[in-house]
Design an enzyme around this catalytic site. Sequence first.
Site, PDB file in Angstrom:
ATOM      1  N   ARG A   1       0.783  -1.237   0.000  1.00 53.58           N
ATOM      2  CA  ARG A   1       0.000   0.000   0.000  1.00 53.58           C
ATOM      3  C   ARG A   1       0.817   1.292   0.000  1.00 53.58           C
ATOM      4  O   ARG A   1       0.266   2.378   0.177  1.00 53.58           O
ATOM      5  CB  ARG A   1      -0.997   0.007   1.168  1.00 53.58           C
ATOM      6  CG  ARG A   1      -2.052  -1.072   1.006  1.00 53.58           C
ATOM      7  CD  ARG A   1      -2.924  -1.277   2.201  1.00 53.58           C
ATOM      8  NE  ARG A   1      -3.489  -0.076   2.767  1.00 53.58           N
ATOM      9  CZ  ARG A   1      -4.779   0.129   2.986  1.00 53.58           C
ATOM     10  NH1 ARG A   1      -5.645  -0.799   2.652  1.00 53.58           N
ATOM     11  NH2 ARG A   1      -5.203   1.233   3.547  1.00 53.58           N
ATOM     12  N   ASP A   2       2.132   1.208  -0.200  1.00 52.62           N
ATOM     13  CA  ASP A   2       2.939   2.434  -0.247  1.00 52.62           C
ATOM     14  C   ASP A   2       4.171   2.229  -1.131  1.00 52.62           C
ATOM     15  O   ASP A   2       5.276   2.613  -0.753  1.00 52.62           O
ATOM     16  CB  ASP A   2       3.345   2.837   1.168  1.00 52.62           C
ATOM     17  CG  ASP A   2       3.850   4.276   1.248  1.00 52.62           C
ATOM     18  OD1 ASP A   2       3.475   5.088   0.376  1.00 52.62           O
ATOM     19  OD2 ASP A   2       4.615   4.583   2.179  1.00 52.62           O
ATOM     20  N   ILE A   3       3.965   1.637  -2.303  1.00 45.88           N
ATOM     21  CA  ILE A   3       5.086   1.415  -3.215  1.00 45.88           C
ATOM     22  C   ILE A   3       5.467   2.748  -3.848  1.00 45.88           C
ATOM     23  O   ILE A   3       4.648   3.407  -4.492  1.00 45.88           O
ATOM     24  CB  ILE A   3       4.729   0.375  -4.311  1.00 45.88           C
ATOM     25  CG1 ILE A   3       4.486  -0.999  -3.689  1.00 45.88           C
ATOM     26  CG2 ILE A   3       5.814   0.306  -5.375  1.00 45.88           C
ATOM     27  CD1 ILE A   3       5.691  -1.651  -3.060  1.00 45.88           C
TER      28      ILE A   3
END
Length: 135
Positions: free
Chosen positions: A88-90
């Site tokens: 969820r935070d690439i």
Amino acid sequence: MDPESVCFMAREIIILRRLDHPNVMKLEGLITSGASGSLCLIFEYMARDLAELIAAPTIKFTEAQIKCYMQQLLRGLNHCHSHGVLHRDIKGSNLLIDCNGNLKIGKFGLATFFHPNQTKDLSWKKEKDFGFCLV
């Protein structure tokens, strides 16, 4: 430590213990300090993150390097997803590169678990005792 930080750190530790792959950062250990009440996560050493390398004016990636990094990223993501984890935070600063050109996905603080057949939305939820946590 504030409750929100504890929630994120606990989730990150649980997720990192579940994942074991060459393209995912390995949690090597934990160090606690009774005096300050702090907890430090110990990871393998990675020289730089991808955002730093992209921003460096003297570094130009070849097509082969770009393909290699993408392949490593997709392998790491496939491993995460096959183990029920969404990062969820690439972004570039969360993709770490060692001196040999190995890419590893790091910083799982916003990650969450999922089930392939899950119908519930993945979103922010106010939890009574833990501040805001991803569910």
